[in-house]
Design a protein around this motif. Sequence first.
Motif, mmCIF file in Angstrom:
data_model
loop_
_atom_site.group_PDB
_atom_site.id
_atom_site.type_symbol
_atom_site.label_atom_id
_atom_site.label_comp_id
_atom_site.label_asym_id
_atom_site.label_seq_id
_atom_site.Cartn_x
_atom_site.Cartn_y
_atom_site.Cartn_z
ATOM 1 N N ALA A 189 24.480 -27.327 -25.321
ATOM 2 C CA ALA A 189 24.380 -26.951 -23.908
ATOM 3 C C ALA A 189 25.733 -26.497 -23.375
ATOM 4 O O ALA A 189 26.782 -26.752 -23.978
ATOM 5 C CB ALA A 189 23.849 -28.123 -23.090
ATOM 6 N N GLU A 190 25.706 -25.841 -22.241
ATOM 7 C CA GLU A 190 26.919 -25.374 -21.571
ATOM 8 C C GLU A 190 27.231 -26.339 -20.427
ATOM 9 O O GLU A 190 26.406 -26.550 -19.532
ATOM 10 C CB GLU A 190 26.706 -23.958 -21.030
ATOM 11 N N TRP A 191 28.448 -26.927 -20.436
ATOM 12 C CA TRP A 191 28.786 -27.974 -19.470
ATOM 13 C C TRP A 191 29.922 -27.594 -18.530
ATOM 14 O O TRP A 191 30.452 -28.453 -17.832
ATOM 15 C CB TRP A 191 29.143 -29.264 -20.215
ATOM 16 N N VAL A 192 30.291 -26.319 -18.487
ATOM 17 C CA VAL A 192 31.411 -25.907 -17.634
ATOM 18 C C VAL A 192 31.138 -26.238 -16.170
ATOM 19 O O VAL A 192 31.969 -26.829 -15.481
ATOM 20 C CB VAL A 192 31.706 -24.402 -17.798
ATOM 21 N N ALA A 193 29.950 -25.880 -15.673
ATOM 22 C CA ALA A 193 29.622 -26.128 -14.263
ATOM 23 C C ALA A 193 29.565 -27.625 -13.969
ATOM 24 O O ALA A 193 30.041 -28.086 -12.921
ATOM 25 C CB ALA A 193 28.286 -25.466 -13.916
ATOM 26 N N PHE A 194 28.998 -28.402 -14.893
ATOM 27 C CA PHE A 194 28.913 -29.849 -14.696
ATOM 28 C C PHE A 194 30.309 -30.476 -14.670
ATOM 29 O O PHE A 194 30.614 -31.314 -13.815
ATOM 30 C CB PHE A 194 28.068 -30.468 -15.809
ATOM 31 N N HIS A 195 31.179 -30.067 -15.589
ATOM 32 C CA HIS A 195 32.534 -30.606 -15.619
ATOM 33 C C HIS A 195 33.334 -30.165 -14.394
ATOM 34 O O HIS A 195 34.131 -30.947 -13.850
ATOM 35 C CB HIS A 195 33.240 -30.173 -16.903
ATOM 36 N N ASP A 196 33.148 -28.925 -13.963
ATOM 37 C CA ASP A 196 33.830 -28.462 -12.747
ATOM 38 C C ASP A 196 33.395 -29.271 -11.532
ATOM 39 O O ASP A 196 34.207 -29.600 -10.662
ATOM 40 C CB ASP A 196 33.546 -26.975 -12.513
ATOM 41 N N TYR A 197 32.093 -29.595 -11.469
ATOM 42 C CA TYR A 197 31.568 -30.429 -10.388
ATOM 43 C C TYR A 197 32.235 -31.801 -10.401
ATOM 44 O O TYR A 197 32.664 -32.315 -9.353
ATOM 45 C CB TYR A 197 30.054 -30.553 -10.546
ATOM 46 N N CYS A 198 32.352 -32.407 -11.581
ATOM 47 C CA CYS A 198 32.984 -33.723 -11.680
ATOM 48 C C CYS A 198 34.472 -33.634 -11.352
ATOM 49 O O CYS A 198 35.009 -34.487 -10.627
ATOM 50 C CB CYS A 198 32.793 -34.295 -13.085
ATOM 51 N N ARG A 199 35.130 -32.621 -11.867
ATOM 52 C CA ARG A 199 36.572 -32.486 -11.660
ATOM 53 C C ARG A 199 36.902 -32.231 -10.190
ATOM 54 O O ARG A 199 37.817 -32.867 -9.639
ATOM 55 C CB ARG A 199 37.119 -31.349 -12.527
#
Length: 331
Positions: free
Chosen positions: A133-143
């Motif tokens: 899966a692609e997690w860039v958006a999820f990690h950006d949300y957390c960061r």
Amino acid sequence: MVNYLIIDQRKLKMSRLVRWLCRSKKQHYLTNQLLAFSTDNKKPSNTRATPPPIRVSLTESAGRGVFATRRIGAGDLIHTAKPIIAHPSLSSINTVCYYCLRNKLNSTDQNVAFCGPECEQNAKVFYDVEKEAEWVAFHDYCRSNGFKYPLLVKRLACTILSGAAHPEILDILQPASLPHHILLEMEEGFNLLRQGFTKADAGSEKMAFLTKKWYNNVLARIRINAFRIELAPGRYEDLLSSAAACVDAEAAVGNAVYMLPSFYNHDCDPNAHIIWLENADARVKALRDIEPDEELRICYIDASLDHNARQTLLLEGFGFNCNCPRCSSGD
């Protein structure tokens, strides 16, 4: 004369304990995980691990607690514990092992790294699903929001999708609920998590557990049970005096949830503490002599803070007012 009030109170406590142990058909399995994730110390491979010198029982006022089954000396290693789930902080994701959080990998690769073949193999329970899966958006949300616990939910969800864990694996931990304003903040994270798996074609049947209710319940449990992992410097023998936790979040290499350590109640003047030396494996040590049947307690926050600061942190972060002897004295 028989004191029926005392008898009834004892029966009530016993019935509460029985209900806790038998709350669901899966509870027996979950309870057995205590020893699966915890031992008293490391034994040779040909030696059977022995149970730690403790038991989990109901307390008078704080729910479940951990009690000594024999005398434990100051400085003794009470038990070790492997995490149920652990995840590196986003600031450490390229410098620690993606599985055990071992430090100083000095990786310049944009991808995650492992400290060795064993961790790489163990990580397959979640990483084979996660890397699809692609997690860039999820990690950006957390960061951008400073969130760390959704990362643990993501890792748990990946482990469940791989078939290596049950969706109710954390149900044995202390239940909790999220305040309304936090629920609103977490909704975006839930949507991003589902989108990541959906776009990776994880399968609707496998994703059936991943509801908003499951996400919020797991996140609430993680919020009050997770530990911030700070790898301790120096020798093991020198760590007895270093019970106070560092308040600098950037000092943490990640966060983790454990089975048995999550049952320890809080005290601002604890008789035990948890340390991490090389990785996310927790080590629970006695800070002073502990007598048989004495409850073992750890400090959830920085014990050096003043009374008002401690009360505020405990209420906002863990949802209770501390009535330990130190706080009751006004110290």
